[in-house]
Design a protein around this motif. Structure first.
Motif, mmCIF file in Angstrom:
data_model
loop_
_atom_site.group_PDB
_atom_site.id
_atom_site.type_symbol
_atom_site.label_atom_id
_atom_site.label_comp_id
_atom_site.label_asym_id
_atom_site.label_seq_id
_atom_site.Cartn_x
_atom_site.Cartn_y
_atom_site.Cartn_z
ATOM 1 N N TYR A 265 43.437 -2.062 56.136
ATOM 2 C CA TYR A 265 44.689 -1.703 55.456
ATOM 3 C C TYR A 265 44.952 -2.725 54.363
ATOM 4 C CZ TYR A 265 47.572 -5.434 57.545
ATOM 5 O OH TYR A 265 48.117 -6.640 57.884
ATOM 6 N N GLU A 266 45.820 -2.370 53.448
ATOM 7 C CA GLU A 266 46.199 -3.303 52.393
ATOM 8 C C GLU A 266 47.365 -4.142 52.903
ATOM 9 O OE1 GLU A 266 46.808 -1.329 48.672
ATOM 10 O OE2 GLU A 266 44.781 -0.514 48.611
ATOM 11 N N THR A 381 47.103 -6.613 40.955
ATOM 12 C CA THR A 381 47.437 -5.972 42.232
ATOM 13 C C THR A 381 47.043 -6.844 43.421
ATOM 14 O OG1 THR A 381 45.339 -4.762 42.167
ATOM 15 C CG2 THR A 381 47.296 -3.635 41.322
ATOM 16 N N GLN A 386 47.562 -5.913 47.229
ATOM 17 C CA GLN A 386 47.077 -4.531 47.195
ATOM 18 C C GLN A 386 45.820 -4.453 46.346
ATOM 19 O OE1 GLN A 386 51.385 -2.328 47.759
ATOM 20 N NE2 GLN A 386 49.532 -1.179 47.489
ATOM 21 N N SER A 389 41.336 -4.454 50.942
ATOM 22 C CA SER A 389 41.745 -4.145 52.316
ATOM 23 C C SER A 389 41.054 -5.073 53.309
ATOM 24 C CB SER A 389 41.432 -2.687 52.659
ATOM 25 O OG SER A 389 40.063 -2.395 52.452
ATOM 26 N N GLN A 475 52.297 0.004 50.436
ATOM 27 C CA GLN A 475 51.933 1.407 50.352
ATOM 28 C C GLN A 475 50.657 1.639 51.156
ATOM 29 O OE1 GLN A 475 51.980 1.105 45.924
ATOM 30 N NE2 GLN A 475 52.929 3.125 46.035
ATOM 31 N N LYS A 476 50.505 2.845 51.646
ATOM 32 C CA LYS A 476 49.355 3.174 52.469
ATOM 33 C C LYS A 476 48.329 3.937 51.639
ATOM 34 C CE LYS A 476 48.122 4.818 57.049
ATOM 35 N NZ LYS A 476 48.607 5.415 58.316
ATOM 36 N N ALA A 477 47.134 3.359 51.543
ATOM 37 C CA ALA A 477 46.077 3.977 50.745
ATOM 38 C C ALA A 477 45.609 5.275 51.375
ATOM 39 C CB ALA A 477 44.911 3.012 50.600
ATOM 40 N N GLY A 478 45.314 6.272 50.510
ATOM 41 C CA GLY A 478 44.823 7.555 50.994
ATOM 42 C C GLY A 478 43.311 7.550 51.156
ATOM 43 N N GLY A 482 44.144 6.391 45.653
ATOM 44 C CA GLY A 482 45.577 6.522 45.468
ATOM 45 C C GLY A 482 46.324 6.164 46.748
ATOM 46 N N TYR A 483 47.620 6.449 46.736
ATOM 47 C CA TYR A 483 48.456 6.105 47.882
ATOM 48 C C TYR A 483 49.137 7.354 48.442
ATOM 49 C CZ TYR A 483 47.694 1.277 46.521
ATOM 50 O OH TYR A 483 47.098 0.079 46.219
ATOM 51 N N LYS A 488 54.035 4.146 54.566
ATOM 52 C CA LYS A 488 53.958 2.711 54.322
ATOM 53 C C LYS A 488 53.579 1.983 55.613
ATOM 54 C CE LYS A 488 58.391 2.651 53.226
ATOM 55 N NZ LYS A 488 59.788 2.227 52.918
#
Length: 544
Positions: A265-266, A381, A386, A389, A475-478, A482-483, A488
């Motif tokens: 996760y980020e 970032t 971000q 990960s 934010q939660k990466a897809g 992207g997110y 979150k």
């Protein structure tokens, strides 16, 4: 003369062969059952052990009494089995019908008293987990063939499995083993146990606190990690939701993994103290350096805002952490060249596993040097956590370096092999690497204390104790870049006590629901409850 000749043949000519034949008849090969080693916590509480259970068989072809009478007698003793159900089971085959497994001693005694022909009780050993869900995400489970399938049962198979020794002993003409020929040292089973660094008292407190918060915010999942940064030993490791290892077959497969080591996760703002340490070590900032936070910075055409969408004016480094300014962090890390910043991130071993003794650990992901150095947005970032990960366990390892004076220790759960008196006979060796100078780490921890005293981590404050902390709302990466919208990950990391840093506490809550869902509101309250328990259990004195 004939008898003498025969005696000569038997004693001299055939003597060696007959002696060999006699010894083979007198010798029996015993292959005793060797149980898996038990697993205990740091206080000696049993987490996994082998125990004797019984299996009830019925052989319908051997029944002397009417089947209806047999079914009625068994039904009086067995729970949830009616006479009619038992009669249906008797029809399955002529012999070897399994009626019940895992029967306790009390039930088997009642069954034996029936003395029914065609009814048989067999002994079997099974793995038992007395703590049930409380440590399942650490211990794992074994399958029907007694092979580890998850957790420590899988990763520590070599420690848990004992060598099966074959014993050759003498027996009498009646088949009884002769006591004089029992090799006592071989029959005496190795009684060592695998002891973990885990403290079940803290584990219960952490799981309870996390469960309440997940329910309150209807979150997808959560985790709590408590590590002693002096050596990397884990005092608590909680994942929710979890499963019951005694009934693993009733659970979803995804619950068998420990996602604090398997999922990336980020980290968001919880990584900002690490970046501050990198900048301090590089000499591009001092603790009193000031940055102008206007609330917006543009990098490569991308507009970067603070989470609050507001500016904070001129602020020093401690204030940057207190208000979790993204804009100031971008300015701070821009003072490093892209190549230098990337090399320093590599020194943290972000792309490498921590080496924890749990299965399924994933390596972090940091973009290639070419990509990172070719665009300013990558550096920007990364400055606020971000664009790359890692696992929650990796983040704990990095904050552990802030707590212990700059050493990257190996998080671990196995303390070693101990005897029944608790004496340690073997312990694993773990590598350590220096990544920060001690002066830098203490400066960062002191700044993190201001986050708890007067910043976003105030909810975690415990009167009388100096605690450093950092909130994170990322934010939660897809899965395809992207997110994800409206998704979150909230987190809070703490280091205590500040005057002599030792313990690291991380709380991560994935996808909490609601409007007021931030690291300060979701994760920090859980960390406070966990730290309260830690202070009590370890007898930490109040700070002067």
């Amino acid at each position: 003369m004939g008898l003498s000749w025969k005696l000569y043949q038997l004693q001299i000519v055939q003597g060696a062969e007959l002696q060999k034949k006699a010894r083979s008849q007198q010798t029996v090969n015993l292959r005793p059952y060797i149980p898996r080693r038990s697993i205990i916590d740091s206080q000696g509480n049993v987490l996994a052990s082998d125990h004797l259970e019984y299996i009830l068989y019925v052989h319908p072809i051997q029944l002397k009494l009417p089947k209806e009478e047999i079914a009625a007698k068994l039904s009086e003793i067995l729970e949830n089995q009616t006479p009619q159900q038992l009669l249906e089971r008797f029809k399955e085959r002529k012999t070897g019908v399994v009626i019940a497994r895992g029967l306790p001693e009390g039930v088997t005694q009642r069954l034996r008293k029936l003395k029914l022909d065609g009814v048989e009780l067999n002994e079997a050993y099974a793995r038992f987990y007395p703590q049930e869900q409380m440590a399942a995400d650490i211990i794992g489970y074994v399958d029907g063939d007694r092979h580890g399938q998850a957790g420590m049962e899988l990763s520590q198979e070599n420690l848990l499995e004992r060598d099966l020794t074959s014993l050759y002993v003498r027996r009498t003409a009646l088949g009884e083993i002769m006591p004089a020929f029992l090799p006592e040292d071989l029959l005496k089973s190795n009684d060592w146990q695998v002891q973990l660094t885990l403290d079940m008292r803290l584990q219960r407190a952490a799981r309870s606190a996390l469960q309440q918060q997940l329910k309150k915010f209807n979150a997808k999942r959560g985790a709590v990690i408590v590590m002693d940064s002096s050596d990397g030993s884990l005092l608590s490791l909680v994942c929710e939701p979890t499963f019951n290892p005694n009934q693993f077959y009733k659970s979803k497969v995804e619950l068998f993994k420990n996602w604090t080591v398997s999922d990336l996760y980020e980290p968001g703002s919880t990584f900002k103290p690490i970046n501050v340490a990198l900048a301090l070590e590089a000499g591009v900032i001092e603790p009193n350096s000031v940055f102008n936070d206007s609330g917006l910075v543009t990098v490569d055409g991308w507009k970067i805002y603070n989470a609050s969408k507001a500016g904070n004016g001129n602020i020093n480094v401690a204030k940057v952490l207190q208000v979790s300014s993204n804009v100031a962090m971008v300015q701070m890390m821009r003072r490093l060249s892209r190549e230098d910043y990337y090399n320093r991130l590599q020194k943290l071993k972000l792309n490498q596993k921590t080496g924890i003794d749990l299965p399924g650990e994933a390596s972090g992901h940091l973009k290639s040097k070419d990509v990172f150095t070719s665009q300013g947005i990558e550096q920007a970032t990364t400055s606020f956590g971000q664009g790359f990960s890692l696992t929650p366990m990796k983040l704990v390892q990095l904050h552990g370096a802030l707590a212990n004076g700059g050493k990257l220790v190996t998080p671990h759960l196995v303390r070693g092999l101990v005897d029944v008196d608790g004496n340690l006979h073997w312990k694993p060796n773990h590598e350590t690497h220096s990544i920060f100078p001690p002066k830098v780490t203490q400066q960062v921890v002191n700044m993190m204390e201001t986050v708890v005293n007067s910043g976003s981590g105030e909810v975690s404050k415990i009167p009388g104790y100096r605690i450093g902390g950092k909130t994170g709302t990322a934010q939660k990466a897809g899965p395809r870049g992207g997110y994800l919208p409206n998704a979150k990950i909230t987190s809070f990391v703490a280091i205590l006590p500040v005057q002599s840093p030792r313990y690291v506490v991380l709380v991560v809550v994935d996808e909490p629901k609601g409007g007021n869902t931030f690291g300060s509101t979701v994760a920090a309250p859980v960390a406070k409850l966990v730290m309260d328990a830690l202070i009590s259990l370890k007898g930490l004195p109040p700070s002067k």
